[in-house]
Design a protein around this motif. Structure first.
Motif, PDB file in Angstrom:
ATOM      1  N   GLU A 168     -50.559  -7.190  13.212  1.00 14.95           N
ATOM      2  CA  GLU A 168     -49.690  -7.972  12.309  1.00 14.95           C
ATOM      3  C   GLU A 168     -50.387  -8.309  10.995  1.00 14.95           C
ATOM      4  OE1 GLU A 168     -48.312 -11.190  14.930  1.00 14.95           O
ATOM      5  OE2 GLU A 168     -46.350 -10.825  13.972  1.00 14.95           O
ATOM      6  N   ALA A 169     -51.719  -8.448  11.056  1.00 15.45           N
ATOM      7  CA  ALA A 169     -52.468  -8.873   9.859  1.00 15.45           C
ATOM      8  C   ALA A 169     -52.956  -7.690   9.024  1.00 15.45           C
ATOM      9  CB  ALA A 169     -53.663  -9.718  10.300  1.00 15.45           C
ATOM     10  N   SER A 170     -52.793  -6.458   9.524  1.00 15.28           N
ATOM     11  CA  SER A 170     -53.406  -5.298   8.867  1.00 15.28           C
ATOM     12  C   SER A 170     -52.606  -4.823   7.641  1.00 15.28           C
ATOM     13  CB  SER A 170     -53.520  -4.156   9.899  1.00 15.28           C
ATOM     14  OG  SER A 170     -53.561  -2.905   9.256  1.00 15.28           O
ATOM     15  N   ALA A 171     -53.263  -4.819   6.486  1.00 16.68           N
ATOM     16  CA  ALA A 171     -52.596  -4.354   5.249  1.00 16.68           C
ATOM     17  C   ALA A 171     -52.320  -2.860   5.337  1.00 16.68           C
ATOM     18  CB  ALA A 171     -53.478  -4.670   4.041  1.00 16.68           C
ATOM     19  N   LYS A 172     -53.243  -2.109   5.941  1.00 14.90           N
ATOM     20  CA  LYS A 172     -53.042  -0.657   6.095  1.00 14.90           C
ATOM     21  C   LYS A 172     -51.770  -0.387   6.914  1.00 14.90           C
ATOM     22  CE  LYS A 172     -54.480   1.803   9.610  1.00 14.90           C
ATOM     23  NZ  LYS A 172     -53.613   2.790  10.201  1.00 14.90           N
ATOM     24  N   ASP A 173     -51.607  -1.101   8.031  1.00 15.97           N
ATOM     25  CA  ASP A 173     -50.437  -0.867   8.882  1.00 15.97           C
ATOM     26  C   ASP A 173     -49.152  -1.347   8.211  1.00 15.97           C
ATOM     27  OD1 ASP A 173     -51.319   0.332  11.565  1.00 15.97           O
ATOM     28  OD2 ASP A 173     -52.812  -1.212  11.185  1.00 15.97           O
ATOM     29  N   ALA A 174     -49.247  -2.433   7.424  1.00 18.84           N
ATOM     30  CA  ALA A 174     -48.061  -2.926   6.706  1.00 18.84           C
ATOM     31  C   ALA A 174     -47.588  -1.854   5.720  1.00 18.84           C
ATOM     32  CB  ALA A 174     -48.393  -4.222   5.972  1.00 18.84           C
ATOM     33  N   HIS A 175     -48.533  -1.222   5.026  1.00 15.20           N
ATOM     34  CA  HIS A 175     -48.197  -0.160   4.071  1.00 15.20           C
ATOM     35  C   HIS A 175     -47.591   1.042   4.806  1.00 15.20           C
ATOM     36  CE1 HIS A 175     -48.498   2.759   0.893  1.00 15.20           C
ATOM     37  NE2 HIS A 175     -49.453   3.435   1.493  1.00 15.20           N
ATOM     38  N   GLU A 176     -48.264   1.447   5.894  1.00 17.61           N
ATOM     39  CA  GLU A 176     -47.801   2.585   6.704  1.00 17.61           C
ATOM     40  C   GLU A 176     -46.371   2.332   7.196  1.00 17.61           C
ATOM     41  OE1 GLU A 176     -50.746   3.461   9.738  1.00 17.61           O
ATOM     42  OE2 GLU A 176     -49.247   4.554  10.919  1.00 17.61           O
ATOM     43  N   HIS A 177     -46.086   1.073   7.570  1.00 21.80           N
ATOM     44  CA  HIS A 177     -44.746   0.727   8.055  1.00 21.80           C
ATOM     45  C   HIS A 177     -43.723   0.711   6.920  1.00 21.80           C
ATOM     46  CE1 HIS A 177     -41.772  -0.867  10.754  1.00 21.80           C
ATOM     47  NE2 HIS A 177     -41.369  -1.590   9.713  1.00 21.80           N
ATOM     48  N   ALA A 178     -44.108   0.103   5.794  1.00 24.84           N
ATOM     49  CA  ALA A 178     -43.161  -0.055   4.681  1.00 24.84           C
ATOM     50  C   ALA A 178     -42.646   1.299   4.201  1.00 24.84           C
ATOM     51  CB  ALA A 178     -43.828  -0.813   3.533  1.00 24.84           C
ATOM     52  N   LEU A 179     -43.513   2.314   4.204  1.00 30.86           N
ATOM     53  CA  LEU A 179     -43.085   3.649   3.767  1.00 30.86           C
ATOM     54  C   LEU A 179     -41.918   4.148   4.619  1.00 30.86           C
ATOM     55  CD1 LEU A 179     -46.538   5.411   3.155  1.00 30.86           C
ATOM     56  CD2 LEU A 179     -44.847   4.790   1.413  1.00 30.86           C
ATOM     57  N   VAL A 180     -41.955   3.833   5.917  1.00 34.04           N
ATOM     58  CA  VAL A 180     -40.900   4.300   6.823  1.00 34.04           C
ATOM     59  C   VAL A 180     -39.636   3.453   6.650  1.00 34.04           C
ATOM     60  CG1 VAL A 180     -40.295   4.833   9.210  1.00 34.04           C
ATOM     61  CG2 VAL A 180     -42.679   4.989   8.480  1.00 34.04           C
ATOM     62  N   ALA A 181     -39.795   2.135   6.682  1.00 34.24           N
ATOM     63  CA  ALA A 181     -38.632   1.246   6.623  1.00 34.24           C
ATOM     64  C   ALA A 181     -37.867   1.456   5.307  1.00 34.24           C
ATOM     65  CB  ALA A 181     -39.078  -0.204   6.778  1.00 34.24           C
ATOM     66  N   GLU A 182     -38.601   1.585   4.213  1.00 32.49           N
ATOM     67  CA  GLU A 182     -37.923   1.771   2.912  1.00 32.49           C
ATOM     68  C   GLU A 182     -37.210   3.126   2.848  1.00 32.49           C
ATOM     69  OE1 GLU A 182     -41.031   0.865   0.116  1.00 32.49           O
ATOM     70  OE2 GLU A 182     -40.981  -1.240   0.773  1.00 32.49           O
ATOM     71  N   HIS A 183     -37.850   4.147   3.423  1.00 35.65           N
ATOM     72  CA  HIS A 183     -37.220   5.478   3.456  1.00 35.65           C
ATOM     73  C   HIS A 183     -35.894   5.404   4.225  1.00 35.65           C
ATOM     74  CE1 HIS A 183     -37.194   9.959   3.850  1.00 35.65           C
ATOM     75  NE2 HIS A 183     -36.608   9.685   4.995  1.00 35.65           N
ATOM     76  N   VAL A 184     -35.923   4.791   5.383  1.00 37.58           N
ATOM     77  CA  VAL A 184     -34.713   4.711   6.218  1.00 37.58           C
ATOM     78  C   VAL A 184     -33.622   3.960   5.457  1.00 37.58           C
ATOM     79  CG1 VAL A 184     -33.748   3.690   8.344  1.00 37.58           C
ATOM     80  CG2 VAL A 184     -35.914   4.944   8.427  1.00 37.58           C
ATOM     81  N   ARG A 185     -33.989   2.845   4.833  1.00 41.79           N
ATOM     82  CA  ARG A 185     -32.997   2.052   4.096  1.00 41.79           C
ATOM     83  C   ARG A 185     -32.429   2.866   2.925  1.00 41.79           C
ATOM     84  NH1 ARG A 185     -31.441  -1.559   0.447  1.00 41.79           N
ATOM     85  NH2 ARG A 185     -30.205  -3.274   1.279  1.00 41.79           N
ATOM     86  N   ASP A 186     -33.311   3.564   2.186  1.00 45.67           N
ATOM     87  CA  ASP A 186     -32.851   4.369   1.037  1.00 45.67           C
ATOM     88  C   ASP A 186     -31.879   5.459   1.472  1.00 45.67           C
ATOM     89  OD1 ASP A 186     -34.441   2.874  -0.565  1.00 45.67           O
ATOM     90  OD2 ASP A 186     -35.997   4.403  -0.863  1.00 45.67           O
ATOM     91  N   ILE A 187     -32.153   6.088   2.632  1.00 46.55           N
ATOM     92  CA  ILE A 187     -31.272   7.172   3.096  1.00 46.55           C
ATOM     93  C   ILE A 187     -29.925   6.607   3.550  1.00 46.55           C
ATOM     94  CG2 ILE A 187     -30.954   8.977   4.861  1.00 46.55           C
ATOM     95  CD1 ILE A 187     -33.102   9.842   2.941  1.00 46.55           C
ATOM     96  N   LEU A 188     -29.964   5.441   4.225  1.00 46.35           N
ATOM     97  CA  LEU A 188     -28.708   4.878   4.741  1.00 46.35           C
ATOM     98  C   LEU A 188     -27.856   4.252   3.641  1.00 46.35           C
ATOM     99  CD1 LEU A 188     -29.795   3.234   8.144  1.00 46.35           C
ATOM    100  CD2 LEU A 188     -28.542   5.377   7.801  1.00 46.35           C
ATOM    101  N   ALA A 189     -28.499   3.781   2.564  1.00 42.01           N
ATOM    102  CA  ALA A 189     -27.784   3.013   1.527  1.00 42.01           C
ATOM    103  C   ALA A 189     -26.503   3.692   1.020  1.00 42.01           C
ATOM    104  CB  ALA A 189     -28.729   2.678   0.378  1.00 42.01           C
ATOM    105  N   PRO A 190     -26.540   4.987   0.646  1.00 45.06           N
ATOM    106  CA  PRO A 190     -25.308   5.590   0.112  1.00 45.06           C
ATOM    107  C   PRO A 190     -24.163   5.657   1.129  1.00 45.06           C
ATOM    108  CG  PRO A 190     -27.205   7.085  -0.134  1.00 45.06           C
ATOM    109  CD  PRO A 190     -27.668   5.918   0.653  1.00 45.06           C
ATOM    110  N   PHE A 191     -24.482   5.573   2.442  1.00 45.86           N
ATOM    111  CA  PHE A 191     -23.445   5.631   3.481  1.00 45.86           C
ATOM    112  C   PHE A 191     -22.826   4.252   3.746  1.00 45.86           C
ATOM    113  CE2 PHE A 191     -26.248   9.213   4.646  1.00 45.86           C
ATOM    114  CZ  PHE A 191     -25.331  10.217   4.918  1.00 45.86           C
ATOM    115  N   CYS A 192     -23.483   3.189   3.219  1.00 51.40           N
ATOM    116  CA  CYS A 192     -23.140   1.833   3.673  1.00 51.40           C
ATOM    117  C   CYS A 192     -22.512   0.961   2.589  1.00 51.40           C
ATOM    118  CB  CYS A 192     -24.397   1.134   4.194  1.00 51.40           C
ATOM    119  SG  CYS A 192     -25.021   1.888   5.696  1.00 51.40           S
ATOM    120  N   ARG A 193     -21.604   0.076   3.014  1.00 54.17           N
ATOM    121  CA  ARG A 193     -21.076  -0.922   2.073  1.00 54.17           C
ATOM    122  C   ARG A 193     -21.860  -2.221   2.212  1.00 54.17           C
ATOM    123  NH1 ARG A 193     -15.143  -2.163   4.914  1.00 54.17           N
ATOM    124  NH2 ARG A 193     -15.998  -3.367   6.640  1.00 54.17           N
TER     125      ARG A 193
END
Ligand code: ISJ
Length: 392
Positions: free
Chosen positions: A223-248
């Motif tokens: 939970e405290a690791s900056a490396k893991d936070a970065h590694e996670h953010a790349l995935v979460a943001e990608h998923v959100r960006d891909i879903l955004a055009p499909f969603c209201r």
């Protein structure tokens, strides 16, 4: 409940059978049954939604189709036409506790492909590409070949994996004759129910410990690791960006939460949205999302190229997607991880780890060793088998 009927026959899947595998038992979370691969239902992810929709609207069509997509977006996935489907209220088999623990070390042989030192070298190569700015994240995988004295009992593997209610259990025949894909995925790629779409990407991992204090501190460290936070953010943001055009409507990315399987701690983000078009097929969403940076990297094409250059073994169906869809285009597809491909007395296990700036090659090798743990335990082997000395 009719559930056990399927499982009486399940063991036969492991026996090498002539082509094509007809009437093979499958299991997909709470849904199980007997089905066959229809030649008309193979194709790349972006074509499968239309094929599935047409097949499910035919007179006398089944209620749903189950299937799998490979990692390679250009390679064919397949859908299985269930002849018999059993739906269970729970993902957990009632017989899960009936399989006795056993220690299979004396009877099974295993081989790491590539060995951990070679894998650590590949991680070091990926770090060079990251430092050079060619790519931000690369997920590198390796395999573990396990050989038994006799044909593996798939029903037993499935029953052991089913004991973990935190994951989606899957087991289905592959188009490759005699091969069965079996696993327990903790990661929801995408589901759709009515207008509601959900994804629960995972990235950032720590191995569970036997000692409760050590286990808590492994989770706190993650939970405290900056490396893991970065590694996670790349995935979460990608998923959100891909879903955004499909969603209201679409939830914002918040700080990731801890998610656990018996073998691993992960960082996870629940992303939930409301579709603009309530008829968007779940397979279209799957095709748009796959592969996420959880199994490939970021940016996708550069990571794909690094994987092709640095991995020695084909991924096949590992790191693809596995799931089901119904006539309305609803369904759920999970990331095909924590899995093995079983062929008779041989099984190939797969595990990967996300490499970002700050990753350490030996720790990443350990992370893959720990991820093999889910399947190792199902084979009666210690999840700590491949960990080095003090890490065991
Ligand atoms: C690639 C795998 O897992 C993925 C990679 C993770 C990571 O690098 O932290 C975590 C969960 C999964 O998204 C695997 O289990 O093989």
């Amino acid at each position: 409940m009719a559930e056990h009927k399927v499982f009486e026959n399940f063991g036969r899947v492991g026996t090498p059978t002539p082509v094509p595998q007809k009437n093979a038992p499958f299991r997909m979370g709470a849904v199980s049954g007997v089905g066959h691969v229809d030649a008309g239902l193979t194709g790349v992810a972006s074509n499968l939604a239309a094929l599935a929709g047409a097949r499910l609207r035919e007179p006398g069509a089944p209620d749903l189709l189950v299937g799998a997509l490979p990692f390679d977006r250009k390679a064919d996935g397949f859908l299985l036409v269930p002849e018999t489907v059993y739906q269970n209220d729970s993902d957990v088999l009632t017989s899960a506790s009936a399989v006795p623990e056993h220690d299979a070390r004396s009877t099974l042989s295993f081989s790491e492909v590539p060995p951990r030192a070679h894998y650590a070298d590949a991680v070091a190569q990926a770090l060079i590409a990251i430092t050079a700015g060619e790519v931000d994240k690369v997920v590198l995988a390796r395999t573990l070949d396990v050989t038994g004295p006799q044909v593996f009992d798939i029903a037993e593997l499935v029953t052991r994996l089913a004991a973990d209610a935190s994951t989606m259990l899957y087991c289905l025949p592959l188009p490759d004759p005699g091969a069965t894909l079996v696993g327990a995925s903790p990661e929801l790629l995408v589901s759709r129910s009515g207008r509601v779409v959900r994804s629960h990407p995972l990235a950032g991992s720590a191995r569970r410990r036997r000692d409760a204090d050590a286990d808590r501190s492994a989770a706190a460290g993650l939970e405290a690791s900056a490396k893991d936070a970065h590694e996670h953010a790349l995935v979460a943001e990608h998923v959100r960006d891909i879903l955004a055009p499909f969603c209201r409507k679409l939830s914002r990315i918040e700080a990731p939460k801890l998610s656990a399987t018996p073998a691993m701690w992960h960082l996870g983000s629940m992303i939930e949205g409301e579709l603009k078009d309530p008829d968007t097929p779940v397979l279209d969403l799957t095709a748009a999302l796959h592969p996420t940076p959880a199994v490939c990297g970021s940016p996708t094409n550069a990571a794909d190229a690094a994987i092709a250059r640095l991995e020695t073994e084909p991924r096949g169906f590992y790191a693809g997607a596995v799931g089901w869809t119904n006539e309305r285009g609803e369904g759920a597809w999970h990331v095909t991880i924590r899995c093995a491909v079983v062929r008779g007395a041989m099984a190939r296990l797969y595990a990967g780890a996300g490499i970002v700036a700050g990753s350490d090659p030996m720790s990443e090798a350990d992370e893959t060793a720990a991820k093999f743990g889910t399947l190792l335990a199902a084979f009666g082997l210690s999840p700590r088998l491949l960990l080095q000395g003090a890490n065991r």
